[in-house]
Scaffold this motif. Structure first.
Motif, mmCIF file in Angstrom:
data_model
loop_
_atom_site.group_PDB
_atom_site.id
_atom_site.type_symbol
_atom_site.label_atom_id
_atom_site.label_comp_id
_atom_site.label_asym_id
_atom_site.label_seq_id
_atom_site.Cartn_x
_atom_site.Cartn_y
_atom_site.Cartn_z
ATOM 1 N N ALA A 180 0.821 -1.217 0.000
ATOM 2 C CA ALA A 180 0.000 0.000 0.000
ATOM 3 C C ALA A 180 0.848 1.256 0.000
ATOM 4 C CB ALA A 180 -0.941 -0.011 1.205
ATOM 5 N N GLY A 181 2.007 1.197 -0.660
ATOM 6 C CA GLY A 181 2.792 2.399 -0.887
ATOM 7 C C GLY A 181 2.130 3.265 -1.942
ATOM 8 N N PRO A 182 2.816 4.290 -2.446
ATOM 9 C CA PRO A 182 2.197 5.177 -3.438
ATOM 10 C C PRO A 182 1.642 4.453 -4.658
ATOM 11 C CG PRO A 182 4.225 6.143 -2.613
ATOM 12 C CD PRO A 182 4.164 4.767 -2.041
ATOM 13 N N GLN A 185 -1.469 2.416 -3.654
ATOM 14 C CA GLN A 185 -2.610 3.311 -3.456
ATOM 15 C C GLN A 185 -3.177 3.763 -4.802
ATOM 16 O OE1 GLN A 185 -3.881 3.973 -0.448
ATOM 17 N NE2 GLN A 185 -2.226 3.525 0.988
ATOM 18 N N ASP A 203 -0.462 -4.391 3.762
ATOM 19 C CA ASP A 203 0.814 -3.737 4.010
ATOM 20 C C ASP A 203 1.241 -4.037 5.439
ATOM 21 O OD1 ASP A 203 2.281 -1.407 2.206
ATOM 22 O OD2 ASP A 203 2.857 -1.326 4.317
ATOM 23 N N GLU A 205 2.753 -1.455 7.186
ATOM 24 C CA GLU A 205 2.752 -0.160 7.848
ATOM 25 C C GLU A 205 1.345 0.296 8.223
ATOM 26 O OE1 GLU A 205 5.126 1.578 8.947
ATOM 27 O OE2 GLU A 205 6.851 0.556 8.039
ATOM 28 N N ALA A 208 0.109 3.331 6.141
ATOM 29 C CA ALA A 208 -0.330 3.026 4.780
ATOM 30 C C ALA A 208 -1.719 2.404 4.779
ATOM 31 C CB ALA A 208 0.673 2.083 4.108
ATOM 32 N N SER A 240 4.456 -4.618 -4.138
ATOM 33 C CA SER A 240 5.492 -4.427 -3.121
ATOM 34 C C SER A 240 6.890 -4.705 -3.649
ATOM 35 C CB SER A 240 5.225 -5.326 -1.911
ATOM 36 O OG SER A 240 5.541 -6.685 -2.201
ATOM 37 N N ILE A 311 -3.029 10.887 -1.359
ATOM 38 C CA ILE A 311 -1.845 10.126 -1.752
ATOM 39 C C ILE A 311 -0.592 10.994 -1.687
ATOM 40 C CG2 ILE A 311 -0.760 8.876 -3.669
ATOM 41 C CD1 ILE A 311 -3.523 7.782 -4.357
ATOM 42 N N SER A 313 1.373 13.049 0.414
ATOM 43 C CA SER A 313 1.394 13.254 1.866
ATOM 44 C C SER A 313 2.206 14.474 2.270
ATOM 45 C CB SER A 313 1.957 12.011 2.569
ATOM 46 O OG SER A 313 3.299 11.760 2.155
ATOM 47 N N PRO A 331 8.266 4.786 4.997
ATOM 48 C CA PRO A 331 6.835 4.561 4.755
ATOM 49 C C PRO A 331 5.970 4.710 6.001
ATOM 50 C CG PRO A 331 8.024 2.478 4.746
ATOM 51 C CD PRO A 331 9.058 3.565 4.784
ATOM 52 N N CYS A 335 3.603 8.989 2.263
ATOM 53 C CA CYS A 335 3.183 8.255 1.069
ATOM 54 C C CYS A 335 3.968 8.857 -0.100
ATOM 55 C CB CYS A 335 1.666 8.328 0.882
ATOM 56 S SG CYS A 335 1.057 7.224 -0.429
#
Length: 345
Positions: A180-182, A185, A203, A205, A208, A240, A311, A313, A331, A335
């Protein structure tokens, strides 16, 4: 500094320096960069002096996720006029004269260059500078309704757009996104726009996952193997780029489902639960960069149908690039982090 730029010299050696005046070719316009998104590859060049097999051998201006305004039109009359807001398509497709490739998929051209890439020598300089000269074929005008901060998401959103398109029509289908990083997302945002019935992001994190939840998706802790296996998702996008993520993607897929491999795995052999993929008749599809998808993304961002709220951040002045890179590399704290090249001029 008159033309401040963000330059990687070696692992751990990121410099903010003046790269001097630009000298455009006849088919190049000068773009005053407004915003640049820090990408995972930029972080790799900063931390490791390499992004995969692309190793720094000379100083290189980073950056390929950029928006800006044309400040000098191309001398040959091509491309947008002065004052036009643009985003940049960083790819220059090229063949090597030996390797065959499908010409309707320019992202697969074997000898391509990409802004801010050390794959070739001399390196392809990037666009993290106040002013850059770029071929007009790279420039895509954006509507006045699209602010330049949001426009800086167009490049990574096009990566996500292609990944979802590789799976086919997702309308009414369940979609799981591993990571669920940039990019993850943005994959979820594209899937939501395209009518997916249910979207789940995984994820490690909490931050995230909290963002994904706030944006309307279901979430799972990436360590919850049983819950991930119980998803039975019609489409899974692995974003990922990790070995555990690859295993989770196959585990999360329904029988007869599709797994899109978007996150770039390490070079060499990678353990894969291939027996499960075979017995479930999964379709495993790679997704790499993008082609004309950028134009569709610009339209979707402009008309608001692609929701990217939250998204971005952080936005930091380019003069604070070192701190911005450290923030982007954590992270738990961020984001997508943008560099602002309009401040401090």
């Amino acid at each position: 500094m008159d033309n401040l730029a963000i330059v990687a010299h070696a692992a751990g050696d990121l410099r903010i320096e003046d790269v001097g005046p630009v000298s455009p070719g006849a088919d190049e316009a000068v773009v005053s960069i407004a915003y640049g998104g820090i990408c995972g590859s930029d972080l790799h060049y900063w931390r490791h002096g390499a992004a995969g097999a692309s190793v720094l051998r000379e100083p290189m201006v980073l950056g390929h996720e950029v928006s800006g305004v044309v400040s000098e039109a191309a001398a040959d009359g091509s491309g947008p006029a002065v004052g036009t807001a643009v985003v940049v398509h960083p790819l220059t497709p090229a063949g090597d004269g030996v390797t065959p490739w499908p010409h309707d998929r320019p992202n697969l051209a074997p000898a391509s260059t990409y802004l801010g890439s050390a794959m070739h020598l001399p390196h392809t300089q990037g666009a993290f500078a106040r002013r850059v000269a770029l071929p007009t074929r790279m420039l895509r005008p954006v509507a006045a309704s699209l602010d330049l901060r949001t426009a800086a998401l167009a490049e990574p959103a096009a990566v996500a757009w292609r990944a979802v398109r590789r799976a086919g029509d997702v309308r009414g289908r369940s979609v799981a996104v591993i990571g669920a990083g940039p990019i993850g997302q943005l994959v979820a945002a594209v899937a939501a726009r395209d009518g997916a019935s249910r979207i789940t992001l995984t994820d490690l994190e909490p931050a995230a996952l909290a963002l994904a939840r706030a944006r309307g998706a279901d979430v799972l802790d990436a360590r919850d193997d049983a819950a991930i296996a119980a998803l039975h998702a019609d489409v899974v996008v692995e974003s990922s780029g990790t070995v555990p993520g690859l295993w989770a993607a196959v585990s999360a897929a329904a029988r007869g489902g599709t797994v899109v491999l978007l996150g770039l795995q390490r070079a060499g052999e990678v353990p894969t639960p291939i027996a499960t993929a075979i017995s479930r008749e999964l379709s495993l599809l790679g997704s790499f960069r993008f082609g004309d998808e950028l134009d569709e993304v610009i339209d979707a961002l402009g008309d608001g149908s692609l929701n990217v709220d939250g998204i971005i951040s952080h936005v930091r002045p380019a003069t604070d690039a070192r701190d911005a890179f450290a923030l982007a590399g954590d992270p738990a704290l961020s984001c997508k982090v943008l560099l602002d090249f309009t401040t401090g001029e």
